[in-house]
Design an enzyme around this catalytic site. Structure first.
Site, PDB file in Angstrom:
ATOM      1  N   LYS A   8       0.818  -1.216   0.000  1.00  0.00           N
ATOM      2  CA  LYS A   8       0.000   0.000   0.000  1.00  0.00           C
ATOM      3  C   LYS A   8       0.859   1.276   0.000  1.00  0.00           C
ATOM      4  O   LYS A   8       0.508   2.245  -0.658  1.00  0.00           O
ATOM      5  CB  LYS A   8      -1.027  -0.104   1.128  1.00  0.00           C
ATOM      6  N   ARG A  83      -8.096   3.279  10.259  1.00  0.00           N
ATOM      7  CA  ARG A  83      -7.923   1.832  10.397  1.00  0.00           C
ATOM      8  C   ARG A  83      -8.940   1.207  11.337  1.00  0.00           C
ATOM      9  O   ARG A  83      -8.916   0.002  11.539  1.00  0.00           O
ATOM     10  CB  ARG A  83      -6.538   1.564  10.964  1.00  0.00           C
ATOM     11  N   ARG A 155      13.336  -5.254  11.069  1.00  0.00           N
ATOM     12  CA  ARG A 155      12.506  -4.318  11.838  1.00  0.00           C
ATOM     13  C   ARG A 155      11.699  -5.109  12.865  1.00  0.00           C
ATOM     14  O   ARG A 155      11.206  -6.197  12.560  1.00  0.00           O
ATOM     15  CB  ARG A 155      11.514  -3.634  10.881  1.00  0.00           C
ATOM     16  N   ARG A 166      -0.327  -8.400  13.245  1.00  0.00           N
ATOM     17  CA  ARG A 166      -0.795  -7.245  12.467  1.00  0.00           C
ATOM     18  C   ARG A 166      -1.888  -7.660  11.480  1.00  0.00           C
ATOM     19  O   ARG A 166      -2.845  -6.921  11.245  1.00  0.00           O
ATOM     20  CB  ARG A 166       0.382  -6.609  11.699  1.00  0.00           C
TER      21      ARG A 166
HETATM   22  P1  AMP Z   1       2.039   1.244   8.604  1.00  0.00           P
HETATM   23  O1  AMP Z   1       3.368   1.731   8.130  1.00  0.00           O
HETATM   24  O2  AMP Z   1       0.871   1.964   7.970  1.00  0.00           O
HETATM   25  O3  AMP Z   1       1.887  -0.247   8.541  1.00  0.00           O
HETATM   26  O4  AMP Z   1       1.965   1.623  10.171  1.00  0.00           O
HETATM   27  C1  AMP Z   1       2.911   1.125  11.084  1.00  0.00           C
HETATM   28  C2  AMP Z   1       2.303   0.998  12.476  1.00  0.00           C
HETATM   29  O5  AMP Z   1       1.863   2.292  12.933  1.00  0.00           O
HETATM   30  C3  AMP Z   1       1.064   0.122  12.562  1.00  0.00           C
HETATM   31  O6  AMP Z   1       1.380  -1.243  12.684  1.00  0.00           O
HETATM   32  C4  AMP Z   1       0.384   0.678  13.809  1.00  0.00           C
HETATM   33  O7  AMP Z   1       1.032   0.228  15.000  1.00  0.00           O
HETATM   34  C5  AMP Z   1       0.658   2.167  13.685  1.00  0.00           C
HETATM   35  N1  AMP Z   1      -0.422   2.846  12.921  1.00  0.00           N
HETATM   36  C6  AMP Z   1      -0.325   3.456  11.705  1.00  0.00           C
HETATM   37  N2  AMP Z   1      -1.508   3.974  11.324  1.00  0.00           N
HETATM   38  C7  AMP Z   1      -2.382   3.689  12.317  1.00  0.00           C
HETATM   39  C8  AMP Z   1      -3.766   3.946  12.515  1.00  0.00           C
HETATM   40  N3  AMP Z   1      -4.505   4.594  11.597  1.00  0.00           N
HETATM   41  N4  AMP Z   1      -4.336   3.495  13.668  1.00  0.00           N
HETATM   42  C9  AMP Z   1      -3.619   2.859  14.605  1.00  0.00           C
HETATM   43  N5  AMP Z   1      -2.315   2.562  14.483  1.00  0.00           N
HETATM   44  C10 AMP Z   1      -1.690   2.979  13.345  1.00  0.00           C
END
Ligand code: AMP
Length: 215
Positions: A8, A83, A155, A166
């Site tokens: 994404k 989310r 990571r 996740r």
């Molecule tokens: P991503 O890079 O979008 O996968 O985001 C990395 C991490 O940030 C996720 O696994 C969540 O822990 C946190 N995160 C990002 N966006 C959100 C959101 N809209 N709501 C809650 N946690 C978020």
């Protein structure tokens, strides 16, 4: 929207190029805060590193502020937000108040087992940032960077048990958000993230046809 590892982030970058929109990624915003070493950053890290969602009240406040400050004459692509249903409803309220429409919801789907394989094999160089994959893009020498010889790292949130967590979180909390938008008659542009990245971009661009596109 899409499960972790569906590509994404990559697709978001391509779509903003194509459509001339601003790009706001909640994950990038939170990672920057985490890297700053602030107290808020440490709090965010405690959820992110465990593969958990950051609590809604924190996310909604940070994203509302970021959206308000984002100057986006060509529109705004939100990446990774909302989310949860609570986040989606808070966003609806904010957009309604600001008189900004939601034009479309972009969804990249992917097969969960392929995601686990793809993410848990990912390694990167802590010095130069180059990204490898143990099977698909291995370094020339075992576990060290081709560019500068630094030992590669994984990571925290790419570890297999965290990826599975996740994915489960996505199914439980984020898939209902796609359904929420579907029921409200939102325009949904969906593509299969297991296809080649160019094909995914082409499918999404086609589904978004009509939104003003850059020449
Ligand atoms: P991503 O890079 O979008 O996968 O985001 C990395 C991490 O940030 C996720 O696994 C969540 O822990 C946190 N995160 C990002 N966006 C959100 C959101 N809209 N709501 C809650 N946690 C978020």
């Amino acid at each position: 929207m899409g499960p972790p590892g569906a590509g994404k982030g990559t697709q978001a970058k391509r779509l903003v190029e194509k459509f001339g929109m601003a790009h706001l990624s909640s994950g990038d915003l939170f990672r920057a805060e985490k890297a700053s070493g602030s107290e808020l950053g440490r709090k965010l890290a405690s959820y992110m590193d465990a593969g958990k969602l950051v609590p809604d009240e924190i996310v909604v406040e940070l994203m509302a502020k970021a959206i308000t400050h984002c100057r986006a004459p060509g529109g705004l692509l939100l990446d990774g937000f909302p989310r949860t249903l609570r986040q989606a409803k808070a966003l609806d309220e904010q957009l309604a108040k600001a008189g900004r429409p939601l034009d479309a919801v972009v969804v990249v789907t992917a097969d969960p087992e392929q995601i686990v394989e793809r993410i848990s094999g990912r390694r990167s160089c802590p010095r130069c940032g180059k990204v490898y994959h143990l099977t698909h893009l291995p370094p020339r020498r075992d576990a060290v960077c081709d560019v500068d010889g630094t030992a590669l790292v994984q990571r925290d949130d790419d570890k297999e048990e965290v990826v599975r967590q996740r994915l489960a979180t996505y199914r439980r909390q984020t898939e209902p958000v796609v359904e929420y938008y579907r029921q409200r008659g939102a325009r949904i542009a969906q593509a299969d993230g297991n296809a080649a990245p160019d094909e995914v971009t082409a499918a999404l661009a086609k589904a978004l046809d009509g939104l003003s596109q850059r020449a």
